[in-house]
Write a protein that holds these residues in place. Structure first.
Motif, PDB file in Angstrom:
ATOM      1  N   LEU A 210       0.819  -1.211   0.000  1.00  0.00           N
ATOM      2  CA  LEU A 210       0.000   0.000   0.000  1.00  0.00           C
ATOM      3  C   LEU A 210       0.857   1.267   0.000  1.00  0.00           C
ATOM      4  CD1 LEU A 210      -2.817  -0.925   2.530  1.00  0.00           C
ATOM      5  CD2 LEU A 210      -3.036  -0.641   0.065  1.00  0.00           C
ATOM      6  N   GLY A 211       1.945   1.253   0.732  1.00  0.00           N
ATOM      7  CA  GLY A 211       2.784   2.445   0.837  1.00  0.00           C
ATOM      8  C   GLY A 211       2.275   3.424   1.872  1.00  0.00           C
ATOM      9  N   LEU A 212       1.796   2.904   3.002  1.00  0.00           N
ATOM     10  CA  LEU A 212       1.218   3.771   4.040  1.00  0.00           C
ATOM     11  C   LEU A 212       2.178   4.868   4.509  1.00  0.00           C
ATOM     12  CD1 LEU A 212      -0.588   1.071   6.222  1.00  0.00           C
ATOM     13  CD2 LEU A 212      -1.624   2.648   4.578  1.00  0.00           C
ATOM     14  N   ALA A 213       3.462   4.551   4.594  1.00  0.00           N
ATOM     15  CA  ALA A 213       4.439   5.547   5.055  1.00  0.00           C
ATOM     16  C   ALA A 213       4.523   6.732   4.099  1.00  0.00           C
ATOM     17  CB  ALA A 213       5.806   4.899   5.226  1.00  0.00           C
ATOM     18  N   ASN A 214       4.079   6.533   2.871  1.00  0.00           N
ATOM     19  CA  ASN A 214       4.124   7.625   1.900  1.00  0.00           C
ATOM     20  C   ASN A 214       3.095   8.712   2.187  1.00  0.00           C
ATOM     21  OD1 ASN A 214       6.331   6.653   0.435  1.00  0.00           O
ATOM     22  ND2 ASN A 214       4.999   5.156  -0.545  1.00  0.00           N
ATOM     23  N   ILE A 215       2.143   8.421   3.046  1.00  0.00           N
ATOM     24  CA  ILE A 215       1.243   9.488   3.515  1.00  0.00           C
ATOM     25  C   ILE A 215       2.095  10.570   4.162  1.00  0.00           C
ATOM     26  CG2 ILE A 215      -0.593  10.100   5.152  1.00  0.00           C
ATOM     27  CD1 ILE A 215      -1.609   7.159   4.819  1.00  0.00           C
ATOM     28  N   VAL A 216       3.008  10.140   5.007  1.00  0.00           N
ATOM     29  CA  VAL A 216       3.895  11.076   5.714  1.00  0.00           C
ATOM     30  C   VAL A 216       4.797  11.799   4.715  1.00  0.00           C
ATOM     31  CG1 VAL A 216       5.724  11.256   7.444  1.00  0.00           C
ATOM     32  CG2 VAL A 216       3.827   9.660   7.801  1.00  0.00           C
ATOM     33  N   THR A 217       5.376  11.055   3.783  1.00  0.00           N
ATOM     34  CA  THR A 217       6.287  11.662   2.805  1.00  0.00           C
ATOM     35  C   THR A 217       5.590  12.753   2.001  1.00  0.00           C
ATOM     36  OG1 THR A 217       7.469   9.552   2.626  1.00  0.00           O
ATOM     37  CG2 THR A 217       7.836  11.155   0.875  1.00  0.00           C
ATOM     38  N   ILE A 218       4.381  12.493   1.560  1.00  0.00           N
ATOM     39  CA  ILE A 218       3.644  13.482   0.766  1.00  0.00           C
ATOM     40  C   ILE A 218       3.316  14.716   1.599  1.00  0.00           C
ATOM     41  CG2 ILE A 218       1.461  13.923  -0.442  1.00  0.00           C
ATOM     42  CD1 ILE A 218       1.603  10.916  -1.304  1.00  0.00           C
ATOM     43  N   VAL A 219       2.889  14.507   2.830  1.00  0.00           N
ATOM     44  CA  VAL A 219       2.574  15.637   3.705  1.00  0.00           C
ATOM     45  C   VAL A 219       3.822  16.488   3.931  1.00  0.00           C
ATOM     46  CG1 VAL A 219       1.898  16.282   6.060  1.00  0.00           C
ATOM     47  CG2 VAL A 219       0.606  14.531   4.833  1.00  0.00           C
ATOM     48  N   VAL A 220       4.947  15.845   4.224  1.00  0.00           N
ATOM     49  CA  VAL A 220       6.187  16.591   4.463  1.00  0.00           C
ATOM     50  C   VAL A 220       6.628  17.312   3.186  1.00  0.00           C
ATOM     51  CG1 VAL A 220       8.636  16.381   5.073  1.00  0.00           C
ATOM     52  CG2 VAL A 220       6.920  15.113   6.366  1.00  0.00           C
ATOM     53  N   LEU A 221       6.548  16.643   2.049  1.00  0.00           N
ATOM     54  CA  LEU A 221       6.943  17.282   0.786  1.00  0.00           C
ATOM     55  C   LEU A 221       6.085  18.518   0.517  1.00  0.00           C
ATOM     56  CD1 LEU A 221       8.601  17.225  -1.870  1.00  0.00           C
ATOM     57  CD2 LEU A 221       6.793  15.797  -2.830  1.00  0.00           C
ATOM     58  N   CYS A 222       4.791  18.398   0.677  1.00  0.00           N
ATOM     59  CA  CYS A 222       3.886  19.515   0.381  1.00  0.00           C
ATOM     60  C   CYS A 222       3.980  20.639   1.402  1.00  0.00           C
ATOM     61  CB  CYS A 222       2.445  19.009   0.287  1.00  0.00           C
ATOM     62  SG  CYS A 222       2.145  17.944  -1.139  1.00  0.00           S
ATOM     63  N   LYS A 223       4.209  20.308   2.661  1.00  0.00           N
ATOM     64  CA  LYS A 223       4.188  21.323   3.722  1.00  0.00           C
ATOM     65  C   LYS A 223       5.564  21.865   4.095  1.00  0.00           C
ATOM     66  CE  LYS A 223      -0.173  21.718   4.550  1.00  0.00           C
ATOM     67  NZ  LYS A 223      -0.825  23.014   4.437  1.00  0.00           N
ATOM     68  N   LEU A 224       6.610  21.025   4.011  1.00  0.00           N
ATOM     69  CA  LEU A 224       7.934  21.459   4.472  1.00  0.00           C
ATOM     70  C   LEU A 224       8.976  21.533   3.365  1.00  0.00           C
ATOM     71  CD1 LEU A 224       8.125  19.458   7.823  1.00  0.00           C
ATOM     72  CD2 LEU A 224       7.419  21.832   7.477  1.00  0.00           C
ATOM     73  N   GLY A 225       8.775  20.816   2.278  1.00  0.00           N
ATOM     74  CA  GLY A 225       9.700  20.913   1.155  1.00  0.00           C
ATOM     75  C   GLY A 225      10.479  19.637   0.875  1.00  0.00           C
ATOM     76  N   LEU A 226      11.227  19.695  -0.213  1.00  0.00           N
ATOM     77  CA  LEU A 226      11.939  18.531  -0.729  1.00  0.00           C
ATOM     78  C   LEU A 226      12.996  18.000   0.230  1.00  0.00           C
ATOM     79  CD1 LEU A 226      12.498  16.564  -3.075  1.00  0.00           C
ATOM     80  CD2 LEU A 226      14.113  18.264  -3.966  1.00  0.00           C
ATOM     81  N   ALA A 227      13.833  18.865   0.768  1.00  0.00           N
ATOM     82  CA  ALA A 227      14.932  18.402   1.630  1.00  0.00           C
ATOM     83  C   ALA A 227      14.403  17.633   2.840  1.00  0.00           C
ATOM     84  CB  ALA A 227      15.791  19.583   2.079  1.00  0.00           C
ATOM     85  N   ASP A 228      13.382  18.161   3.482  1.00  0.00           N
ATOM     86  CA  ASP A 228      12.818  17.481   4.653  1.00  0.00           C
ATOM     87  C   ASP A 228      12.145  16.169   4.257  1.00  0.00           C
ATOM     88  OD1 ASP A 228      13.713  19.445   6.396  1.00  0.00           O
ATOM     89  OD2 ASP A 228      11.859  20.591   6.276  1.00  0.00           O
ATOM     90  N   ALA A 229      11.471  16.157   3.100  1.00  0.00           N
ATOM     91  CA  ALA A 229      10.810  14.927   2.640  1.00  0.00           C
ATOM     92  C   ALA A 229      11.838  13.846   2.326  1.00  0.00           C
ATOM     93  CB  ALA A 229       9.950  15.217   1.416  1.00  0.00           C
ATOM     94  N   VAL A 230      12.944  14.225   1.696  1.00  0.00           N
ATOM     95  CA  VAL A 230      14.004  13.262   1.396  1.00  0.00           C
ATOM     96  C   VAL A 230      14.592  12.717   2.701  1.00  0.00           C
ATOM     97  CG1 VAL A 230      16.342  13.010   0.434  1.00  0.00           C
ATOM     98  CG2 VAL A 230      14.566  14.181  -0.883  1.00  0.00           C
ATOM     99  N   LEU A 231      14.846  13.599   3.654  1.00  0.00           N
ATOM    100  CA  LEU A 231      15.395  13.164   4.942  1.00  0.00           C
ATOM    101  C   LEU A 231      14.468  12.170   5.635  1.00  0.00           C
ATOM    102  CD1 LEU A 231      17.607  13.561   7.160  1.00  0.00           C
ATOM    103  CD2 LEU A 231      16.077  15.285   8.129  1.00  0.00           C
TER     104      LEU A 231
END
Length: 188
Positions: A59-80
């Motif tokens: 399913l990729g449940l952890a990607n919920i977090v990745t998308i939220v971080v990417l949209c709200k905090l930016g690429l660097a934080d999402a990659v981290l």
């Protein structure tokens, strides 16, 4: 410059340093929380088996977090968040091979999603679909390089469809999270 002006300037500088330190501590705490939530999702997902024609569909449940971080905090934080989650999850629930495939999938997924967010044309769900498809493309590339047999590409249609379906589900969940708590993310 008088003594009062020097003291006032020194206090102002000290406040700026304290605020910057507070922002850094708050950001680190928030990113730690995101990594922890993503780890919990990864753990939960390790119990969910999707047995379709192709092994390894998730399913990729952890990607919920990745998308939220990417949209709200930016690429660097999402990659981290994504890289640390993959590394820690692989150590706890997987192995080195899982980590390589996950990192490759995450790299292509993050690239697709970042471009989507930068363009601003797609909704959160559209961005998530691109991420799900990108993740499967990245993993297929690694599988092709490891196995060195083009027959592995026979799985591409099933993986593209599964990436699309899971992308819709994860995108809807991420959009819900951002509506519910999005205003609180990054406030430090």
């Amino acid at each position: 410059m008088g003594k009062k002006q020097k003291n006032s300037k020194k206090k102002s500088t000290n406040r700026k340093i304290q605020k910057r330190a507070h922002n850094s501590a708050g950001t680190i705490a928030q990113l730690g929380m995101f990594i922890a939530v993503a780890m919990v999702f990864s753990y939960i997902e390790s119990f969910i088996r999707i047995d379709i024609a192709v092994p390894g569909i998730k399913l990729g449940l952890a990607n919920i977090v990745t998308i939220v971080v990417l949209c709200k905090l930016g690429l660097a934080d999402a990659v981290l968040v994504s890289v640390l989650r993959i590394f820690l999850s692989s150590l706890l629930f997987g192995n080195f091979t899982v980590m390589i495939y996950s990192l490759a999938g995450a790299a292509v997924s993050m690239l697709f999603m970042w471009i989507s967010v930068k363009i601003g044309f797609f909704s959160t769900t559209g961005t998530s679909i691109l991420g799900g498809v990108g993740h499967n493309v990245g993993q297929l590339i690694v599988a092709y390089l490891v196995i060195k047999n083009q027959n592995i590409l026979i799985y591409a249609p099933v993986l593209l469809v599964s990436g699309t379906i899971t992308g819709v589900l994860i995108g809807l969940a991420a959009a819900f999270v951002m509506r519910a708590v999005g205003g609180q993310i990054g406030k430090f």
